[in-house]
Design a protein around this motif. Sequence first.
Motif, PDB file in Angstrom:
ATOM      1  N   GLY A 411      40.375 -11.755 -12.445  1.00  0.00           N
ATOM      2  CA  GLY A 411      39.915 -11.214 -11.275  1.00  0.00           C
ATOM      3  C   GLY A 411      39.188 -12.292 -10.297  1.00  0.00           C
ATOM      4  N   LEU A 412      38.448 -13.338 -10.977  1.00  0.00           N
ATOM      5  CA  LEU A 412      37.897 -14.275 -10.009  1.00  0.00           C
ATOM      6  C   LEU A 412      38.903 -15.185  -9.566  1.00  0.00           C
ATOM      7  CD1 LEU A 412      35.590 -16.032  -8.525  1.00  0.00           C
ATOM      8  CD2 LEU A 412      35.012 -16.962 -11.109  1.00  0.00           C
ATOM      9  N   PRO A 413      39.852 -15.789 -10.120  1.00  0.00           N
ATOM     10  CA  PRO A 413      41.107 -16.669  -9.555  1.00  0.00           C
ATOM     11  C   PRO A 413      41.598 -15.878  -8.590  1.00  0.00           C
ATOM     12  CG  PRO A 413      40.899 -16.997 -11.992  1.00  0.00           C
ATOM     13  CD  PRO A 413      39.854 -15.884 -11.603  1.00  0.00           C
ATOM     14  N   VAL A 427      36.391 -10.557   0.819  1.00  0.00           N
ATOM     15  CA  VAL A 427      36.920 -10.790  -0.399  1.00  0.00           C
ATOM     16  C   VAL A 427      35.780 -10.321  -1.389  1.00  0.00           C
ATOM     17  CG1 VAL A 427      38.188 -11.986  -2.133  1.00  0.00           C
ATOM     18  CG2 VAL A 427      38.760 -12.308   0.236  1.00  0.00           C
ATOM     19  N   VAL A 428      36.144  -9.436  -2.391  1.00  0.00           N
ATOM     20  CA  VAL A 428      35.294  -9.041  -3.516  1.00  0.00           C
ATOM     21  C   VAL A 428      35.977  -9.218  -4.923  1.00  0.00           C
ATOM     22  CG1 VAL A 428      33.629  -7.361  -4.180  1.00  0.00           C
ATOM     23  CG2 VAL A 428      33.624  -7.672  -1.922  1.00  0.00           C
ATOM     24  N   ALA A 429      35.545  -9.763  -5.783  1.00  0.00           N
ATOM     25  CA  ALA A 429      36.205  -9.891  -7.166  1.00  0.00           C
ATOM     26  C   ALA A 429      35.154  -8.473  -7.942  1.00  0.00           C
ATOM     27  CB  ALA A 429      36.125 -11.202  -7.614  1.00  0.00           C
ATOM     28  N   VAL A 430      35.798  -7.952  -8.642  1.00  0.00           N
ATOM     29  CA  VAL A 430      35.218  -7.007  -9.620  1.00  0.00           C
ATOM     30  C   VAL A 430      35.690  -7.353 -10.900  1.00  0.00           C
ATOM     31  CG1 VAL A 430      34.621  -4.612 -10.025  1.00  0.00           C
ATOM     32  CG2 VAL A 430      35.189  -5.069  -7.662  1.00  0.00           C
ATOM     33  N   CYS A 431      34.636  -7.747 -11.688  1.00  0.00           N
ATOM     34  CA  CYS A 431      34.936  -8.353 -13.096  1.00  0.00           C
ATOM     35  C   CYS A 431      34.083  -7.553 -14.110  1.00  0.00           C
ATOM     36  CB  CYS A 431      34.937  -9.491 -13.043  1.00  0.00           C
ATOM     37  SG  CYS A 431      35.599 -10.848 -11.996  1.00  0.00           S
ATOM     38  N   ASP A 452      33.400 -18.081   1.136  1.00  0.00           N
ATOM     39  CA  ASP A 452      32.474 -16.880   1.334  1.00  0.00           C
ATOM     40  C   ASP A 452      33.242 -15.575   0.375  1.00  0.00           C
ATOM     41  OD1 ASP A 452      31.076 -18.226   3.345  1.00  0.00           O
ATOM     42  OD2 ASP A 452      32.609 -17.417   4.853  1.00  0.00           O
ATOM     43  N   LEU A 453      32.437 -15.277  -0.539  1.00  0.00           N
ATOM     44  CA  LEU A 453      33.250 -14.546  -1.784  1.00  0.00           C
ATOM     45  C   LEU A 453      31.987 -13.904  -2.421  1.00  0.00           C
ATOM     46  CD1 LEU A 453      36.106 -14.538  -2.962  1.00  0.00           C
ATOM     47  CD2 LEU A 453      35.438 -16.246  -4.587  1.00  0.00           C
ATOM     48  N   VAL A 454      32.236 -12.565  -2.745  1.00  0.00           N
ATOM     49  CA  VAL A 454      31.037 -12.045  -3.598  1.00  0.00           C
ATOM     50  C   VAL A 454      32.181 -11.285  -4.773  1.00  0.00           C
ATOM     51  CG1 VAL A 454      29.940  -9.708  -3.578  1.00  0.00           C
ATOM     52  CG2 VAL A 454      30.098 -10.971  -1.448  1.00  0.00           C
ATOM     53  N   VAL A 455      31.313 -11.682  -5.844  1.00  0.00           N
ATOM     54  CA  VAL A 455      31.670 -11.308  -7.223  1.00  0.00           C
ATOM     55  C   VAL A 455      30.799 -10.373  -7.886  1.00  0.00           C
ATOM     56  CG1 VAL A 455      32.231 -12.276  -9.596  1.00  0.00           C
ATOM     57  CG2 VAL A 455      32.537 -13.755  -7.623  1.00  0.00           C
ATOM     58  N   LEU A 456      31.321  -9.160  -8.158  1.00  0.00           N
ATOM     59  CA  LEU A 456      30.567  -8.096  -8.845  1.00  0.00           C
ATOM     60  C   LEU A 456      30.733  -8.422 -10.567  1.00  0.00           C
ATOM     61  CD1 LEU A 456      30.925  -4.659  -6.862  1.00  0.00           C
ATOM     62  CD2 LEU A 456      29.146  -6.426  -6.722  1.00  0.00           C
ATOM     63  N   VAL A 457      29.729  -8.420 -11.350  1.00  0.00           N
ATOM     64  CA  VAL A 457      29.927  -8.756 -12.909  1.00  0.00           C
ATOM     65  C   VAL A 457      29.259  -7.291 -13.366  1.00  0.00           C
ATOM     66  CG1 VAL A 457      29.404  -9.899 -14.882  1.00  0.00           C
ATOM     67  CG2 VAL A 457      29.630 -11.220 -12.647  1.00  0.00           C
ATOM     68  N   LEU A 458      30.403  -6.373 -13.780  1.00  0.00           N
ATOM     69  CA  LEU A 458      29.794  -5.210 -14.514  1.00  0.00           C
ATOM     70  C   LEU A 458      29.361  -5.460 -15.845  1.00  0.00           C
ATOM     71  CD1 LEU A 458      32.881  -3.171 -12.817  1.00  0.00           C
ATOM     72  CD2 LEU A 458      30.433  -3.641 -11.756  1.00  0.00           C
ATOM     73  N   HIS A 521      28.655 -15.533  -3.856  1.00  0.00           N
ATOM     74  CA  HIS A 521      27.308 -14.572  -4.322  1.00  0.00           C
ATOM     75  C   HIS A 521      27.969 -13.773  -5.492  1.00  0.00           C
ATOM     76  CE1 HIS A 521      24.846 -14.727  -0.860  1.00  0.00           C
ATOM     77  NE2 HIS A 521      25.905 -15.281  -0.292  1.00  0.00           N
ATOM     78  N   VAL A 522      27.302 -13.809  -6.430  1.00  0.00           N
ATOM     79  CA  VAL A 522      27.473 -13.075  -7.909  1.00  0.00           C
ATOM     80  C   VAL A 522      26.452 -12.118  -8.072  1.00  0.00           C
ATOM     81  CG1 VAL A 522      27.807 -13.381 -10.308  1.00  0.00           C
ATOM     82  CG2 VAL A 522      28.348 -15.213  -8.991  1.00  0.00           C
ATOM     83  N   ILE A 523      26.921 -10.737  -8.309  1.00  0.00           N
ATOM     84  CA  ILE A 523      25.705  -9.620  -8.388  1.00  0.00           C
ATOM     85  C   ILE A 523      26.118  -9.130  -9.611  1.00  0.00           C
ATOM     86  CG2 ILE A 523      25.121  -7.396  -7.412  1.00  0.00           C
ATOM     87  CD1 ILE A 523      26.302  -8.138  -4.689  1.00  0.00           C
ATOM     88  N   GLU A 524      25.124  -9.156 -10.510  1.00  0.00           N
ATOM     89  CA  GLU A 524      25.137  -8.334 -11.930  1.00  0.00           C
ATOM     90  C   GLU A 524      24.948  -7.139 -11.678  1.00  0.00           C
ATOM     91  OE1 GLU A 524      22.046  -8.399 -15.791  1.00  0.00           O
ATOM     92  OE2 GLU A 524      22.797 -10.443 -15.086  1.00  0.00           O
ATOM     93  N   VAL A 525      25.490  -6.222 -12.237  1.00  0.00           N
ATOM     94  CA  VAL A 525      25.515  -4.779 -12.186  1.00  0.00           C
ATOM     95  C   VAL A 525      25.545  -4.160 -13.432  1.00  0.00           C
ATOM     96  CG1 VAL A 525      26.331  -2.712 -10.972  1.00  0.00           C
ATOM     97  CG2 VAL A 525      26.730  -4.904  -9.854  1.00  0.00           C
TER      98      VAL A 525
END
Length: 548
Positions: A411-413, A427-431, A452-458, A521-525
């Motif tokens: 997902g991140l790559p 661009v948003v990665a959902v992992c 410029d990148l947003v990563v959601l970590v579920l 940006h990494v967002i922990e959800v």
Amino acid sequence: MTKASDLFVAALEAEGVREVFGVPGEENLDLIESLRTSSIRLVLTRHEQAAGFIAATLGRLTGKPGVCLSTLGPGATNLVTAAAHAQLGAMPMVMITGQKPVRSSEQGRFQIIDTIAMFEPLTKFTRQLVSADGIPAAVREAFNRARDERPGAVHLELPEDIAADTTDAVVLPIARTCRPVADDATIAAAAQAIGDARHPLLMLGAGANRKRICDALCRFAEHLQIPFFTTQMGKGVLDEDSPLWLGCAALSKDDFVHRAIDAADCIINVGHDVVEKPPFLMREGRRTVIHVNYDRAEVDAVYFPQLEVVGDVGDAITRLTAALQPQSHWNFEFFHRVRDARREHADACAADERFPMRIPAIVAGLQSLLGPRDRLCLDNGLYKLWFARDFRCRHPNTLLLDNALATMGAGLPAAIAARLHDAVHKVVAVCGDGGFMMNAQELETAVRLRQDLVVLVLRDDAYGMIKWKQAHDGFPLHGMDTGNPDFVRLAECHGAHGHRVTSSEAFQPLLRQVLEQTGVHVIEVPIDYSDDDHLLNHAIPARARTVQ
């Protein structure tokens, strides 16, 4: 005379290569020096697997092979998963690996494995370069094989002594190729079958998600107004805000869209790829299935089409459009009821405000904040089913998911590749937390590239999909729980910005805030999968169950 590594790089330039991704070793030093003085940028990653995922995703987005690089031995073995990812996912990719000298060596078998044999079952083409003179032809053949239908992975091994050699060979000129087309009689038979049907339905598979096909399919759908559904990797071929979109065959059976499939008496199956789970199961005599693809159908117990339109797909769809007119006896009423029931179900699930969050609410939040050409890049986990079912794609390849190898860690790559391809749209990665931790080190790559990148970590502190399957199949829960780092601090120590969602109400405001900012940006959800089995499998309204 030309140095062999310089000739190799010149051949890459002739193929349009702009970046090479990888982790080099000492066996690649001549090649690295040739790259230094070329127009091609060397982009270091923190793991060869991530380099392969980035290259494969660029191939998927552009139709041109992405290129990745490793040393021999352990570097090459680290590319194996990426090779399978590209090969099963039909993503054009060229892998270059180094090797010890092949003419003479004083190091015994140190780090040497049979790389050619290793990659043979995972690629369309693999070759060791045994002379500098053979470089132009080998590079041209590799790129041709990688992008030919069906696209996939290829591999070239460049030994140390060959790279340092000299040669009089020159780069071969680019040749133009034409694709074969279906014959007139087959087009006429397909048009007749569609016209005679009462409930025709259009299916879009992974092989339809090519730039040269989408425009033709759009004209076909607009002209005939036949409802359509997709496989997971066919999403975005046509605008899913269209009233013609019935849904995605994300589950194996019995979902909303499968009710419509069961009611169809003719399915126009464009781009079916057997690497995806069957979007429907055929039974003798129930319906006519028309296979439209570059290659003949791969027949098995559940897929044996009665008519095959084999050849250039864009050409075939254009000719079918010209041969058909909307028919007064076509009846799509039940399809529309299924569509409406699926939308109501999606809306009801998205309104769930419990915390830890449910995936439908996350899907809805992203849908509301992302533009039609922004990109979502998914890793692999249970959440992928929700995005496939309920996230509406407006354009091709705006939801990058893998329903072929379906490997975790991509997902991140994939998001890094999407940002390299398009610096304008978000661009948003959902992992899931499991998949993210497999390549979390690539946060440093994204930061170094100033993306410029947003990563959601579920976060569910488990291998959630397998835990869900244990419960779904009646097994006791066992062995799937994990620990996790503090993802906010993990992001910050890589030079990114870390955030944590603490309530369902806080999710969209936080997401909106970071989408408007620069940097990684990494967002922990925190999430909860506990009732996904009921929502996915047992909540279909009665009016979407039977044809009337």
